[in-house]
Design a protein around this motif. Structure first.
Motif, PDB file in Angstrom:
ATOM      1  N   HIS A 192      26.380  14.068   4.929  1.00 37.04           N
ATOM      2  CA  HIS A 192      26.507  13.561   6.051  1.00 37.04           C
ATOM      3  C   HIS A 192      26.246  14.596   7.146  1.00 37.04           C
ATOM      4  O   HIS A 192      25.645  14.298   8.178  1.00 37.04           O
ATOM      5  CB  HIS A 192      27.916  13.203   6.458  1.00 37.04           C
ATOM      6  N   ASP A 238      23.666  12.565   9.133  1.00 33.33           N
ATOM      7  CA  ASP A 238      24.166  11.978  10.628  1.00 33.33           C
ATOM      8  C   ASP A 238      23.454  12.068  11.828  1.00 33.33           C
ATOM      9  O   ASP A 238      23.005  11.169  12.614  1.00 33.33           O
ATOM     10  CB  ASP A 238      25.616  12.269  10.775  1.00 33.33           C
ATOM     11  N   ARG A 284      24.548   5.022   4.012  1.00 30.73           N
ATOM     12  CA  ARG A 284      24.804   3.847   4.875  1.00 30.73           C
ATOM     13  C   ARG A 284      24.339   2.615   4.575  1.00 30.73           C
ATOM     14  O   ARG A 284      24.021   1.701   5.093  1.00 30.73           O
ATOM     15  CB  ARG A 284      23.929   4.205   6.233  1.00 30.73           C
TER      16      ARG A 284
END
Length: 73
Positions: free
Chosen positions: A20, A24, A69
Motif C-alpha cells: 500500500h 496508494d 484494490r
C-alpha cells in the motif's frame, strides 16, 4: 512473466504486489493513468509490461490485484 517477477521481487524498484505504501500514491493518480502506463509503458516499464496477449481488461484486473484494490464480491 517479467512483470510478475519484478513486482514480486524486492529491490527491483517496482512497486511490490499489495504494498500500500507504494501503490496508494499511484492509485491516487487515477486508474485510467495506471492503465495507460501499463499499456503504453512508463519510465523503465516496457509497453504492455511485456505481455503481448494482454487486453485492457487484463491490465485493469492486474493493476487492481497488485494495488490491492480488487472489487469485493
Amino acid at each position: 512473466d517479467a512483470a510478475k517477477t519484478r513486482h514480486a521481487t524486492p529491490g527491483t524498484g517496482d512497486p511490490l504486489v499489495h504494498d500500500h505504501a507504494a501503490w496508494d500514491p499511484r492509485w491516487d493518480q487515477g486508474e485510467e493513468v495506471l492503465l495507460a502506463h501499463a499499456i503504453e509503458g512508463y519510465r523503465a516499464m516496457p509497453a504492455g509490461g511485456q505481455c503481448a496477449a494482454c487486453t485492457p481488461k487484463d491490465y485493469e484486473r492486474l493493476i487492481r490485484f497488485m494495488a490491492d484494490r480488487e472489487e469485493k464480491q
